[in-house]
Design an enzyme around this catalytic site. Sequence first.
Site, PDB file in Angstrom:
ATOM      1  N   CYS A 275       0.829  -1.205   0.000  1.00 34.05           N
ATOM      2  CA  CYS A 275       0.000   0.000   0.000  1.00 34.05           C
ATOM      3  C   CYS A 275       0.871   1.266   0.000  1.00 34.05           C
ATOM      4  CB  CYS A 275      -0.977  -0.046   1.166  1.00 34.05           C
ATOM      5  SG  CYS A 275      -2.275   1.218   1.110  1.00 34.05           S
ATOM      6  N   LEU A 276       0.838   2.074   1.055  1.00 28.17           N
ATOM      7  CA  LEU A 276       1.695   3.257   1.088  1.00 28.17           C
ATOM      8  C   LEU A 276       3.163   2.857   1.016  1.00 28.17           C
ATOM      9  CD1 LEU A 276       1.855   6.354   1.324  1.00 28.17           C
ATOM     10  CD2 LEU A 276       1.942   6.079   3.815  1.00 28.17           C
ATOM     11  N   ASN A 317      -7.357  -0.447  -0.535  1.00 27.29           N
ATOM     12  CA  ASN A 317      -7.737   0.806   0.102  1.00 27.29           C
ATOM     13  C   ASN A 317      -6.684   1.846  -0.232  1.00 27.29           C
ATOM     14  OD1 ASN A 317      -8.532   2.920   1.717  1.00 27.29           O
ATOM     15  ND2 ASN A 317      -7.594   2.066   3.551  1.00 27.29           N
ATOM     16  N   PHE A 320      -4.377   7.098  -3.876  1.00 29.37           N
ATOM     17  CA  PHE A 320      -3.248   7.456  -4.732  1.00 29.37           C
ATOM     18  C   PHE A 320      -2.716   6.172  -5.354  1.00 29.37           C
ATOM     19  CE2 PHE A 320      -3.595  10.830  -1.695  1.00 29.37           C
ATOM     20  CZ  PHE A 320      -3.186  11.988  -2.346  1.00 29.37           C
ATOM     21  N   HIS A 359      -3.774  -5.490  -0.465  1.00 31.41           N
ATOM     22  CA  HIS A 359      -3.528  -5.959   0.906  1.00 31.41           C
ATOM     23  C   HIS A 359      -3.572  -7.481   0.966  1.00 31.41           C
ATOM     24  CE1 HIS A 359      -3.569  -2.194   3.337  1.00 31.41           C
ATOM     25  NE2 HIS A 359      -4.151  -1.737   2.242  1.00 31.41           N
ATOM     26  N   GLU A 361      -2.770  -9.406   3.285  1.00 30.26           N
ATOM     27  CA  GLU A 361      -3.104  -9.918   4.613  1.00 30.26           C
ATOM     28  C   GLU A 361      -4.595  -9.977   4.870  1.00 30.26           C
ATOM     29  OE1 GLU A 361      -4.070  -5.787   5.105  1.00 30.26           O
ATOM     30  OE2 GLU A 361      -2.452  -6.792   4.046  1.00 30.26           O
TER      31      GLU A 361
END
Length: 382
Positions: A275-276, A317, A320, A359, A361
């Site tokens: 993600c980020l 989620n 960007f 994600h 997980e």
Amino acid sequence: MQAAPPHPTACLALADGTIFYGQGFGATGQTTAELCFNTAMTGYQEIMTDPSYAGQIVTFTFPHIGNVGVNPDDDETADPVAAGMVVKWMPTESSNWRAAQELGDWLAARGRIAIGGVDTRRLTRAIRQQGAPHVALAHDPQGAFDIEALVKAARAFPGLEGLDLAKDVTCAQSYTWDEKRWAWPEGYSRQTAARHKVVAVDYGAKRNILRCLASAGCDVTVLPATATYDEVIAHQPDGVFLSNGPGDPAATGAYAVPMIRDLLDRTELPVFGICLGHQMLALALGGRTIKMNHGHHGANHPVKDVETGKVEITSMNHGFAVDGQSLPDGVRETHISLFDGSNCGIRMTDRPVFSVQHHPEASPGPQDSFYLFERFAASMEA
């Protein structure tokens, strides 16, 4: 004779002046944020406690929200991070053997506002067509709303572009993690025979990511988002993990990217990002990130591994995304979204350095993407 409908006790005001009325639950008061929609049919508690939702109010497209209550085991962090929630139907009394508290009571105790009775289908269409709007959400049991002031507050919200939110949700100090993934019947167990020492940089890490690292054989030490190269290396890790998190990656990159570049330039350590963390790695490698129209939020997102042809059903989620066209030589795009073709994964061609936007997980597949944790462990083994 049909009873008159109750008067509105909550109001959602969009920056363009559109107003949605409904019934409030959770905390009373007012908050402003960016509005996004999430298409997941389950996991509302995990969504509300996911630090990646900082600065956002979540509209749930699935109407049955709150029907299984909440419980401490499903929190992804200590308290809800999302600013509020919007649902179609008011939550009913919970009906689940794991429920420890009602959703409304849980939100109220933690200062989060929610509104029910909203036409979420119409709201979702507006978000898709016009982009994620800035909104103000108010809950007043007396139904007294200053609409002009709410619209003004929504317009005054600065937005997420240029906003570093990782510093607001990261841990205050380092800690260790050994809890593994939940399994029947014992629940959560502990990692007692770790084979790899991992430093996880916390930009807003979800607990289940840390559990997956522990389940993959990792002894995990979590460091704050502002950790320097020297602080990371002082732990003598076998690998470095870059976590998920909220906000504009370019803003967080002001301090995160130099540390990652030092890791890449001065060590041969395996690096894995989600993600980020994926966006941070891409920036450190010379790529760029862009703000999406309405982002990807849900548990039904098909992602294709372009190297194997495998399609994974993933949880996402993010507002960007990494610009796949900006990746330099030596960096390969490994995954793409089958919804819009946007980038969902990268890797260096000559080193065990890789990351994904989704994600792995969160288990919507349910185990389609867990191989990424095993790949990270194997790269440290090698």
